[in-house]
Write a protein that holds these residues in place. Structure first.
Motif, short mmCIF file in Angstrom:
data_model
loop_
_atom_site.label_atom_id
_atom_site.label_comp_id
_atom_site.label_asym_id
_atom_site.label_seq_id
_atom_site.Cartn_x
_atom_site.Cartn_y
_atom_site.Cartn_z
N ALA A 26 14.95 8.73 10.33
CA ALA A 26 13.64 8.58 9.67
C ALA A 26 13.82 8.11 8.23
O ALA A 26 14.62 8.66 7.49
N SER A 27 13.06 7.08 7.87
CA SER A 27 13.25 6.52 6.53
C SER A 27 11.93 5.98 6.00
O SER A 27 10.91 6.69 6.02
N LEU A 28 11.94 4.74 5.55
CA LEU A 28 10.76 4.15 4.91
C LEU A 28 10.38 2.86 5.61
O LEU A 28 11.22 2.19 6.22
N VAL A 29 9.13 2.48 5.43
CA VAL A 29 8.64 1.23 6.03
C VAL A 29 9.46 0.04 5.54
O VAL A 29 9.87 -0.82 6.32
N ASP A 66 14.11 2.92 12.21
CA ASP A 66 14.39 4.36 12.24
C ASP A 66 15.23 4.74 13.46
O ASP A 66 16.01 5.69 13.42
N ALA A 67 15.05 4.00 14.56
CA ALA A 67 15.82 4.31 15.78
C ALA A 67 17.31 4.18 15.52
O ALA A 67 18.12 4.88 16.13
N ALA A 68 17.69 3.29 14.60
CA ALA A 68 19.11 3.10 14.29
C ALA A 68 19.56 3.97 13.13
O ALA A 68 20.68 4.49 13.13
N GLY A 82 7.74 16.85 2.27
CA GLY A 82 7.86 15.39 2.12
C GLY A 82 6.54 14.67 2.33
O GLY A 82 5.45 15.27 2.27
N ASP A 83 6.66 13.34 2.59
CA ASP A 83 5.49 12.47 2.76
C ASP A 83 4.59 12.93 3.91
O ASP A 83 3.36 12.91 3.80
N THR A 84 5.22 13.35 5.01
CA THR A 84 4.43 13.75 6.17
C THR A 84 3.60 14.98 5.82
O THR A 84 2.42 15.07 6.17
N TYR A 142 7.10 -4.65 23.68
CA TYR A 142 6.58 -3.56 24.53
C TYR A 142 6.37 -2.32 23.66
O TYR A 142 7.20 -2.01 22.81
N ASP A 143 5.29 -1.59 23.90
CA ASP A 143 5.10 -0.33 23.19
C ASP A 143 4.39 0.68 24.09
O ASP A 143 3.49 0.31 24.85
N ARG A 144 4.79 1.94 23.95
CA ARG A 144 4.18 2.97 24.81
C ARG A 144 2.75 3.30 24.38
O ARG A 144 1.96 3.81 25.16
N HIS A 145 2.41 3.00 23.12
CA HIS A 145 1.06 3.29 22.64
C HIS A 145 0.08 2.20 23.07
O HIS A 145 0.47 1.15 23.56
N GLU A 146 -1.21 2.46 22.76
CA GLU A 146 -2.24 1.51 23.17
C GLU A 146 -2.45 0.38 22.16
O GLU A 146 -3.23 -0.55 22.42
N ARG A 156 0.81 -1.23 0.00
CA ARG A 156 0.00 0.00 0.00
C ARG A 156 0.85 1.27 0.00
O ARG A 156 0.49 2.24 -0.67
N ILE A 157 1.93 1.28 0.74
CA ILE A 157 2.58 2.58 0.97
C ILE A 157 4.06 2.64 0.60
O ILE A 157 4.71 3.64 0.88
N CYS A 158 4.57 1.59 -0.04
CA CYS A 158 6.00 1.64 -0.36
C CYS A 158 6.21 2.52 -1.60
O CYS A 158 5.44 2.45 -2.56
P1 FAD Z 1 8.03 3.59 14.26
O1 FAD Z 1 7.05 3.25 13.19
O2 FAD Z 1 8.17 5.02 14.62
O3 FAD Z 1 7.65 2.74 15.55
C1 FAD Z 1 8.32 2.96 16.77
C2 FAD Z 1 7.47 2.43 17.90
O4 FAD Z 1 8.22 2.51 19.10
C3 FAD Z 1 6.20 3.25 18.15
O5 FAD Z 1 5.08 2.39 18.18
C4 FAD Z 1 6.44 3.92 19.51
O6 FAD Z 1 5.26 4.05 20.27
C5 FAD Z 1 7.37 2.94 20.17
N1 FAD Z 1 8.21 3.55 21.21
C6 FAD Z 1 9.04 4.62 21.09
N2 FAD Z 1 9.70 4.85 22.24
C7 FAD Z 1 9.28 3.91 23.11
C8 FAD Z 1 9.60 3.62 24.47
N3 FAD Z 1 10.52 4.31 25.15
N4 FAD Z 1 8.97 2.58 25.08
C9 FAD Z 1 8.05 1.84 24.40
N5 FAD Z 1 7.72 2.06 23.11
C10 FAD Z 1 8.33 3.09 22.47
N6 FAD Z 1 7.19 5.31 4.89
C11 FAD Z 1 6.87 4.69 3.73
O7 FAD Z 1 7.55 3.75 3.33
N7 FAD Z 1 5.78 5.10 3.00
C12 FAD Z 1 4.97 6.11 3.41
O8 FAD Z 1 4.00 6.44 2.73
C13 FAD Z 1 5.28 6.77 4.63
N8 FAD Z 1 4.49 7.76 5.09
C14 FAD Z 1 4.80 8.35 6.28
C15 FAD Z 1 3.94 9.32 6.77
C16 FAD Z 1 4.20 9.93 7.98
C17 FAD Z 1 3.26 10.97 8.48
C18 FAD Z 1 5.37 9.58 8.71
C19 FAD Z 1 5.66 10.26 10.00
C20 FAD Z 1 6.22 8.60 8.24
C21 FAD Z 1 5.94 7.96 7.02
N9 FAD Z 1 6.76 6.96 6.52
C22 FAD Z 1 6.43 6.34 5.35
C23 FAD Z 1 7.94 6.50 7.28
C24 FAD Z 1 7.65 5.21 8.08
O9 FAD Z 1 6.40 5.31 8.73
C25 FAD Z 1 8.76 4.96 9.09
O10 FAD Z 1 10.00 4.92 8.41
C26 FAD Z 1 8.55 3.60 9.81
O11 FAD Z 1 7.30 3.56 10.46
C27 FAD Z 1 9.67 3.39 10.83
O12 FAD Z 1 9.43 2.19 11.51
P2 FAD Z 1 10.02 1.91 12.96
O13 FAD Z 1 9.43 0.62 13.39
O14 FAD Z 1 11.50 2.04 12.92
O15 FAD Z 1 9.50 3.10 13.89
#
Ligand code: FAD
Length: 449
Positions: free
Chosen positions: A426-429, A421-423, A290-292, A172-176, A95-97
């Motif tokens: 900010a990037s892509l899914v 993204d933590a490593a 950008g995308d956001t 574990y996740d801070r969200h619901e 859907r979103i890549c």
């Molecule tokens: P995240 O998706 O950010 O997940 C991190 C998780 O860690 C969250 O659930 C958070 O609650 C949890 N967390 C953080 N800190 C803690 C803590 N201390 N304790 C417990 N839990 C914690 N990419 C695409 O490929 N296509 C797109 O169309 C696209 N659109 C986007 C639109 C927006 C608005 C944004 C912001 C980003 C978009 N991206 C898109 C980028 C993509 O969403 C991210 O690159 C991807 O989600 C990163 O995945 P992640 O698992 O590393 O981090």
């Protein structure tokens, strides 16, 4: 593979979006689907090109020629098996890549009509869920325990692989709820959240444990003592701010304030009236191209904004490859027009924001300056040069969509791994999924020693 001559006879056909007048009033997914005959015809265009750049371009190493061939031949189950062999959650990327594979497709280089891999991927995965090809595995446990912090795509991908390898995984996740930015960032019109819930059911059934509303202290990581290994997949939680005069005015928000709240509202969560960030009846200014930013535009339309303008400090990217003699794709530097832009938006480039302006504490506009970028005679970053006089863009709502800061991590013990993204920032899914999988392999190597 495929039909070697199909690309000579069949043009690329995209399913396209729902008509604007229809989609603009709801948060349903905007993308449509082709019928089975059309989808198979599109898959047939993926020829055996000999040098499949798509494999290399995809961070997951997806192999479109293999699953497109199965799809073309009508073997949807095999297509899903092949796709799922490299991609744990193709229903998200389908859907979103931005489909880096399509940018690298040989047909893109020859005639700018690459195969429709992303849409093919989504169709294969929908068929797999519909027809029961998504199997629940029950791995034999190996007695070791891994904690994953963060239930976004990176954390889920790591948890999925580790679970399948026999580890007992707790996320574990801070969200619901799970999904990270898939759920609390990306709007429903791009990704319906039922798609995440459907995958979550499989992950639960396979034995992964989830603990929500658990905000883990990453500075004092006690989980590292409780588990054999810990994977940190916490994304990039800090948005880049714009600290110019007037930042404190009511009406200046981060993009995720509105995006995540809107997704929660659609999920049935109620907010107090004074907590709600809405574009309804307002002139909206989105800062960031950008995308956001684009997701803010689509959200503002659906909330009933009066107008929406998007400004970007960088120059307007070229519409196609910069140099017509250069056959290589210019992505990601080419101009991107999303479904949200199609719905209406004034887009401006080379605009610097100087000051938020307001009355009685409320935002009324932003003073901006048109600029030019000149080469720096001393090398390094180009120089910003003002062009003409500052002007005011009227706005009652500003959404800051200028990216996210790369997090810094303390020195963790040896059994802690960071991914997504933590490593990497900010990037892509698709990159988050790949990083999650790679990290799961590293954890496995570490725990097997
Ligand atoms: P995240 O998706 O950010 O997940 C991190 C998780 O860690 C969250 O659930 C958070 O609650 C949890 N967390 C953080 N800190 C803690 C803590 N201390 N304790 C417990 N839990 C914690 N990419 C695409 O490929 N296509 C797109 O169309 C696209 N659109 C986007 C639109 C927006 C608005 C944004 C912001 C980003 C978009 N991206 C898109 C980028 C993509 O969403 C991210 O690159 C991807 O989600 C990163 O995945 P992640 O698992 O590393 O981090």
């Amino acid at each position: 593979m495929g039909n070697p001559k199909a690309f000579l006879e069949i043009h690329r056909q995209e399913a396209g979006y729902r008509p604007i007048h229809d989609r603009i009033h709801d948060f349903g997914e905007v993308e449509q689907t082709l019928n089975t005959k059309e989808r198979k015809a599109q898959a047939s265009r993926c020829m055996d090109c000999g040098v499949p750049f798509c494999h290399w371009a995809c961070p997951l190493g997806n192999k479109p020629p293999e699953w497109n061939d199965a799809l073309y031949r009508g073997d949807w189950e095999l297509a899903y098996r092949l796709l799922n062999a490299t991609n744990p959650f193709p229903e998200f990327t389908g859907r979103i890549c931005p489909a880096l594979c399509e940018k690298a497709c040989i047909l893109n280089l020859i005639e700018h009509e690459p195969t429709t891999n992303r849409e093919d991927e989504a169709s294969i995965t929908e068929a797999a869920f519909r027809e029961g090809y998504v199997i629940t595995h029950h791995p034999k446990r190996n007695g070791k325990r891994v904690a994953v912090i963060g239930a976004g795509p990176a954390g889920l991908a790591a948890a999925n692989d580790l679970n399948l390898k026999g580890y007992e995984v707790t996320v574990y996740d801070r969200h619901e709820a799970a999904g990270g930015l898939l759920r609390y960032g990306i709007p429903n019109f791009k990704l319906n959240k039922a798609i995440i819930d459907r995958r979550m059911k499989v992950l639960y059934d396979e034995g992964i444990k989830f603990v929500f509303e658990a905000d883990i202290d990453l500075q004092h990581l006690s989980l590292a003592n409780e588990f054999d290994a810990v994977v940190i997949a916490t994304g990039t939680p800090t948005a880049r701010d714009l600290k110019i005069p007037g930042r404190e005015l009511k009406g200046v928000h981060f993009a995720l304030d509105i995006l995540s709240q809107q997704n929660r509202i659609l999920d049935g969560i109620e907010f107090k009236k004074d907590e709600i960030v809405t574009a309804k009846g307002k002139d909206v200014l989105v800062i960031g191209g950008g995308d956001t930013g684009s997701d803010c535009i689509g959200t503002a339309h659906r909330q009933g904004c009066k107008s929406v303008t998007q400004i970007e400090i960088m120059p307007k990217p070229p519409v196609g490859p910069e140099d017509p003699k250069n056959p290589w794709p210019a992505y990601p530097r080419t101009l991107k027009t999303t479904s949200s832009h199609e719905e209406g938006c004034t887009r401006r480039w080379n605009i610097n924001s100087l000051e938020f302006i307001g009355k009685d504490g409320k935002l009324t506009g932003v003073r901006v300056q048109e600029i030019d970028w000149k080469p720096n005679p001393e090398g390094g970053r180009p120089l910003m040069v003002e062009k003409g006089k500052p002007e005011i863009i009227k706005a009652e709502l500003v959404l800051l969509a200028m990216g996210f800061l790369k997090p810094e991590h303390p020195q963790y013990p040896k059994n802690v791994f960071v991914c997504g993204d933590a490593a990497n920032g900010a990037s892509l899914v698709v990159r988050a999924l790949a990083s999650g999988k790679q990290t799961a392999a590293k954890v496995d190597d570490f725990l097997k020693k």
